[in-house]
Design a protein around this motif. Structure first.
Motif, PDB file in Angstrom:
ATOM      1  N   LEU A 431      -1.467  -2.081   4.594  1.00 29.84           N
ATOM      2  CA  LEU A 431      -2.474  -1.698   5.581  1.00 29.84           C
ATOM      3  C   LEU A 431      -3.903  -1.864   5.085  1.00 29.84           C
ATOM      4  O   LEU A 431      -4.827  -1.995   5.880  1.00 29.84           O
ATOM      5  N   CYS A 435      -7.761   1.542   6.051  1.00 26.15           N
ATOM      6  CA  CYS A 435      -6.767   2.147   6.942  1.00 26.15           C
ATOM      7  C   CYS A 435      -6.056   3.306   6.243  1.00 26.15           C
ATOM      8  O   CYS A 435      -5.831   4.360   6.840  1.00 26.15           O
ATOM      9  N   ALA A 497      -2.416   4.532  11.689  1.00 24.33           N
ATOM     10  CA  ALA A 497      -1.359   3.517  11.597  1.00 24.33           C
ATOM     11  C   ALA A 497      -0.307   3.821  12.660  1.00 24.33           C
ATOM     12  O   ALA A 497       0.786   4.302  12.358  1.00 24.33           O
TER      13      ALA A 497
END
Length: 545
Positions: A431, A435, A497
């Motif tokens: 990610l 993030c 996420a």
């Protein structure tokens, strides 16, 4: 997401071609391949890659170690060595260039990928720290503040900001002992400063002192000092952090105001002159700027009603006239025209007529908001995690020690939970740092939503969180809390996420059964966490000796 851009420095074309193929397969972008240290520096400046993969033995006069040092010095680009050399002398030279990784040929693609990712994560973390330090430096510069930290163990002082200007101490002396700095404090003021510092070393305490400082050219400077002492993990004071400010100009201006009752239109202090009934006669431009009032609002208004946020002692101004010299200075809470309050350092002088009767009151104000802001930033940096705003390791350890100490009315009993996010390194690699930082912030909020007011949660390393439960008496209570934490972390999907499932493993230790000191209790929680990981993750385990 854009691929990571890599500058490859390798003088053997076959190896360079093979590395380029590996990196491309791993979704990296090789922006250039060069064979010498000189070209590596040149291309690093032109292309600004995310990372440099550097061999040590290169064509030309400059080897990879020297090239890496210059790349880091000039461009702050992380360098990872990939070389066939692993001798001690080469390792020592390479270490001096502060590389972000060292791989020995041949290496597997997974090892190469992992090393590059860790180098990038480290550089991102360093960049955040550098940005934070730059903001603090600019704030200190704007306020003209000098910052200092006294380390109790070494009895040396670390300084920054305008410290050397305020204290007129040569920068060449590095980290001077405290005694060297105190030599400049005027002899009549030194006992008070030394006594205040001695008291701060014995207990956690805030200091606010004014003292005179003798400069080498014979000039005497007035210095204002704010400081606070902080305990270490064992509760003993380990350091004092503070700021100093040169207030000589302010002090001299106040002396002139007391003697002449003149209006200083050019001073940065807000000045008002009031009659003997405290009705304002005139103000300077700085007064209007600091308080936000229009001149017509201020003229004729009562000083207490217009300016002060809270009433002072009865006949406060009258009492100033009874003080020898007719002068007072101290901190006041003042009121801005928009209604908000602000701290101000105020100086008030009494001006008498030829008969000795009070004729005028002259006041000078300096807005101390910026100084207070700098003090709050220092406290925030010392006691709270900058990413999640949770208590820092130091603050958590202090609370844990207090909980383990107990009281006469409240026996020692409670639980310690260690939370570790499952496969977080994989999430971080997939990610990205930004993030995952947002994910950690979200996780921190979810953990906090489950806990009681008396509980404490702190982020330790990366994705590890410690939770102190001081009000529970049985392991069943800790297990219920752990189950609620697992549920909160896993559902619903995290905003950072939304398409990624996140779970955690939790180790539980109870005190005093599993440990009666912080180290043993934390070790017990860690062992319990390892059991939870071994049993398949996404679960909690109690410590079993």
């Amino acid at each position: 997401m854009k691929p990571t851009r890599i500058l490859l420095v390798e003088d053997e074309s076959v190896i360079a071609f093979d590395l380029e193929m590996q990196l491309t397969h791993l979704n990296y972008e090789v922006v250039a391949i060069v064979a010498s240290g000189e070209l590596a520096i040149e291309r690093a400046g032109e292309l600004n890659p995310d990372i440099v993969l550097m061999d040590i033995n290169l064509a030309g006069d400059m080897d990879g170690i020297e090239a890496a040092r210059k790349v880091r010095e000039h461009f702050k680009i992380p360098v990872v060595f990939l070389t066939a050399y692993a001798e001690d002398d080469i390792l020592q030279r390479a270490e001096a260039s502060r590389p972000y990784g060292y791989l020995v040929k041949p290496c597997e693609g997974r090892e190469l990928h992992a090393t590059l990712q860790m180098a990038l994560v480290r550089r991102m973390a360093e960049a955040q720290v550098e940005a934070s330090e730059e903001r603090l430096r600019l704030a200190l510069d704007a306020a003209g503040l000098g910052i200092w930290e006294f380390d109790v163990g070494s009895r040396r002082v670390i300084t920054g900001g305008h410290f050397y200007c305020v204290m007129e101490t040569p920068e060449q002396i590095g980290e001077p002992p405290l005694e060297t700095l105190l030599k400049g404090v005027q002899a009549s003021d030194r006992p008070d400063v030394e006594a205040a510092l001695t008291e701060a070393l014995s207990q956690e305490k805030q200091l606010h002192r004014f003292f005179r400082h003798d400069h080498d050219d014979g000039r005497i400077a007035w210095v204002e000092m704010h400081a606070k002492s902080y305990p270490g993990t064992r509760g003993k004071i380990t350091r004092i952090i503070g700021v100093v400010r040169d207030i000589t100009e302010q002090h001299d201006s106040e002396d002139r105001l007391r003697a002449a009752a003149a209006v200083f239109d050019t001073t940065t202090e807000g000045i008002f002159i009031a009659d003997d009934s405290l009705r304002i006669i005139t103000v300077n431009p700085a007064f209007l700027l600091i308080t936000g009032f229009e001149k017509q609002e201020a003229i004729g208004a009562d000083v207490n009603q217009l300016l002060l946020e809270a009433p002072l002692l009865p006949d406060f101004f009258g009492r100033i006239g009874s003080i020898p010299g007719g002068y007072w200075q101290g901190e006041l809470r003042c009121r801005h025209s928009d209604g908000h309050g602000f701290p101000a350092w105020a100086s008030i002088s009494v001006v008498r007529d030829m008969t000795g009767a009070v004729q005028r009151y002259v006041g000078a104000l300096s807005d101390m908001s910026l100084l207070r802001h700098a003090e709050n930033n220092l406290t925030q940096l010392a006691f709270y995690d900058s990413l999640t705003k949770l208590p820092s390791r130091q603050l958590f350890n202090d609370r844990l020690e207090r909980a383990l100490a107990g009281t006469d009315s409240e026996p020692i009993a409670g639980g310690l939970l260690l939370i570790d996010l499952d496969r977080f390194k994989e999430l971080n690699a997939r990610l990205g740092r930004v993030c995952c930082d947002a994910l950690l912030q979200d996780i921190a909020k979810r953990i906090g939503s489950v806990l009681q007011k008396a509980d404490t949660v702190a982020r330790f390393d990366g994705d590890e969180f410690f939770v102190l439960l001081p009000r529970i008496r049985h392991s069943d209570d800790a297990e219920r809390t752990a189950a609620n934490l697992l549920a909160a972390i896993a559902s619903p999907p995290l905003a950072a996420a939304p398409e990624t499932a996140v779970s955690a493993s939790i180790g539980i230790a109870m005190y005093p059964k599993d440990g009666d000191d912080p180290q043993s209790l934390m070790q017990a929680a860690d062992r319990a966490l390892c059991r939870a990981k071994e049993q398949g993750r996404n679960r909690y385990c109690l410590y079993a000796a």
